[in-house]
Design a protein around this motif. Structure first.
Motif, PDB file in Angstrom:
ATOM      1  N   ALA A  44       0.830  -1.209   0.000  1.00 34.30           N
ATOM      2  CA  ALA A  44       0.000   0.000   0.000  1.00 34.30           C
ATOM      3  C   ALA A  44       0.866   1.260   0.000  1.00 34.30           C
ATOM      4  O   ALA A  44       0.513   2.260  -0.622  1.00 34.30           O
ATOM      5  CB  ALA A  44      -0.935   0.001   1.199  1.00 34.30           C
ATOM      6  N   ILE A  47       2.482   2.142  -3.726  1.00 37.82           N
ATOM      7  CA  ILE A  47       1.686   2.703  -4.828  1.00 37.82           C
ATOM      8  C   ILE A  47       1.923   4.208  -4.873  1.00 37.82           C
ATOM      9  O   ILE A  47       1.771   4.910  -3.886  1.00 37.82           O
ATOM     10  CB  ILE A  47       0.198   2.355  -4.665  1.00 37.82           C
ATOM     11  N   ARG A  67       0.090  -0.152  -9.344  1.00 40.51           N
ATOM     12  CA  ARG A  67      -0.692  -1.072  -8.506  1.00 40.51           C
ATOM     13  C   ARG A  67      -0.012  -2.446  -8.509  1.00 40.51           C
ATOM     14  O   ARG A  67       0.965  -2.674  -9.213  1.00 40.51           O
ATOM     15  CB  ARG A  67      -2.119  -1.182  -9.018  1.00 40.51           C
ATOM     16  N   GLU A  69      -1.108  -6.630  -8.863  1.00 37.27           N
ATOM     17  CA  GLU A  69      -2.196  -7.517  -9.288  1.00 37.27           C
ATOM     18  C   GLU A  69      -1.781  -8.964  -9.121  1.00 37.27           C
ATOM     19  O   GLU A  69      -0.638  -9.330  -9.427  1.00 37.27           O
ATOM     20  CB  GLU A  69      -2.560  -7.264 -10.759  1.00 37.27           C
TER      21      GLU A  69
END
Length: 133
Positions: A44, A47, A67, A69
């Motif tokens: 977190a 980013i 991000r 994924e």
């Protein structure tokens, strides 16, 4: 608030031009996916930070981290901007995987005017070993 960054070795890249070609060839819709085995615990915070690339034992360029994924094979994609920004070179040891880089330790964008970025990697490594750069 300070950003958190990652460093990663550009495996088998001889120079910045080779890294630029690699990134350009892997770009799809303005994004590049960099696979990794593990999700960073501080994902977190990463980013908006950057993925800094190490070529020949020096940080040479970075990309913005957009991000993370999950992939179907259980790995993780670090999704980055396709724009590769050159930075003032900074010595950094090679490592496996990725490492965190605090904002205060991250090199600034663009060439710093010192000419160090134009030095051949071998000469730069020798000067760094002598603590001259």
């Amino acid at each position: 608030m300070p950003k958190l960054h990652l460093t990663k070795v550009a495996f088998a890249c001889r120079d910045l031009a080779m890294l630029q070609d690699r990134i350009a060839s892997r770009a799809i819709a303005g994004e590049v996916r960099v696979p990794t085995r593990m999700r960073p615990k501080r994902a977190a915070e990463l980013i908006g930070g950057s993925l800094h690339w190490i070529v020949k034992h020096r940080l040479v360029a970075c990309q913005e981290i957009l991000r993370f994924e999950d992939r179907e094979d259980g790995r993780i994609d670090i999704v980055c901007s396709a724009e590769l920004v050159t930075v003032a070179p900074k010595p950094r040891r090679a490592h496996q995987g990725w490492r965190y880089l605090e904002d205060v330790d991250a090199p600034t964008g663009g060439d710093d005017g010192s000419g160090l970025g134009a030095l051949p990697p071998r000469l730069y490594s020798r000067l760094a070993a002598l603590a001259l750069v």
